[in-house]
Scaffold this motif. Structure first.
Motif, PDB file in Angstrom:
ATOM      1  N   ALA A 135      -5.876  -3.107  -4.968  1.00 39.53           N
ATOM      2  CA  ALA A 135      -4.497  -2.805  -5.349  1.00 39.53           C
ATOM      3  C   ALA A 135      -4.303  -2.733  -6.857  1.00 39.53           C
ATOM      4  O   ALA A 135      -3.609  -1.841  -7.360  1.00 39.53           O
ATOM      5  CB  ALA A 135      -3.553  -3.848  -4.744  1.00 39.53           C
TER       6      ALA A 135
ATOM      7  N   TYR B 288      -5.022   3.562  -0.450  1.00 41.90           N
ATOM      8  CA  TYR B 288      -5.412   2.876   0.786  1.00 41.90           C
ATOM      9  C   TYR B 288      -6.884   2.473   0.832  1.00 41.90           C
ATOM     10  O   TYR B 288      -7.309   1.852   1.811  1.00 41.90           O
ATOM     11  CB  TYR B 288      -5.057   3.748   1.994  1.00 41.90           C
TER      12      TYR B 288
ATOM     13  N   ARG C 178       0.830  -1.208   0.000  1.00 46.56           N
ATOM     14  CA  ARG C 178       0.000   0.000   0.000  1.00 46.56           C
ATOM     15  C   ARG C 178       0.867   1.261   0.000  1.00 46.56           C
ATOM     16  O   ARG C 178       0.536   2.255  -0.644  1.00 46.56           O
ATOM     17  CB  ARG C 178      -0.944   0.000   1.214  1.00 46.56           C
TER      18      ARG C 178
END
Length: 206
Positions: free
Chosen positions: A165, A161, A77
């Motif tokens: 992803a 966040y 992240r």
């Protein structure tokens, strides 16, 4: 001036990320490999003696800074948000130039590319010394670039966040395009209103 090399680096690293993910490589590894690849066109150009200026220099700095951030310890992240550290640094650079530099950063980037070209007024150094409207124009432009790149950085952190992803690298690439286009449109309005383009001088509002 050309943006081909930095554009190829940024787009190529994003494409490689998705290729590696398709082949089963982890998010973290794919991001690091992509950051390394993004430097290739710029490194080849520098080794051949080319010295970037203006926006090309701006994006070349972004590429090297992005690579440096990728080497910092952190999880996936953090790596997804690394471009936010870069663009926030650029925003602070624009802000710092307003206070501690002889010329705002927007002026420094633009002068090698457009002074006296494409309808722009010439003799910038004389205008800077003598014309308040000209100094105000570049300070206003630099302030817009600072605000825009800092807003860009905040959006990248939120995306990194909160979103899946594999969505983020593509959106990060799109953010470069959107931020660049929007800020160029906004600052072009500033330049036209000030009269720096096609000689139409009009004092900026305080």
């Amino acid at each position: 001036m050309t943006l081909v090399r930095p554009a190829v680096g940024i787009a190529g690293s994003t494409a490689l990320y998705y290729l590696l993910r398709h082949l089963g490589v982890s998010v973290y590894a794919a991001l690091v490999v992509g950051a390394v690849l993004s430097l290739a066109p710029a490194c080849v150009s520098l080794l051949r003696g080319h010295r970037p200026s203006g926006l090309e220099a701006f994006f070349t700095v972004l590429l090297f800074a992005s690579f440096a951030v990728a080497l910092l310890p952190g999880d996936e992240r953090f790596l997804l948000a690394k471009d936010a550290l870069v663009t926030s640094g650029v925003g602070l650079w624009f802000l710092a130039s307003l206070r501690w530099s002889d010329r705002p950063l927007a002026y420094q980037f633009a002068r090698p590319m457009i002074e006296g070209r494409g309808g722009w007024v010439g003799d910038w150094e004389r205008r800077w010394r003598e014309d308040e409207w000209f100094r105000r124009m570049w300070r206003t432009s630099s302030a817009w670039w600072a605000a825009g790149t800092l807003a860009d950085a905040a959006a990248r952190v939120v995306m990194a966040y909160t979103l899946p992803a594999d969505v983020v690298p593509g959106l990060n690439l799109a953010m470069y395009v959107v931020t660049l286009v929007v800020l160029n449109v906004v600052t072009t309005v500033v330049y036209v209103r000030a009269g720096a383009i096609r000689g139409r001088r009009r004092t900026l509002a305080s």
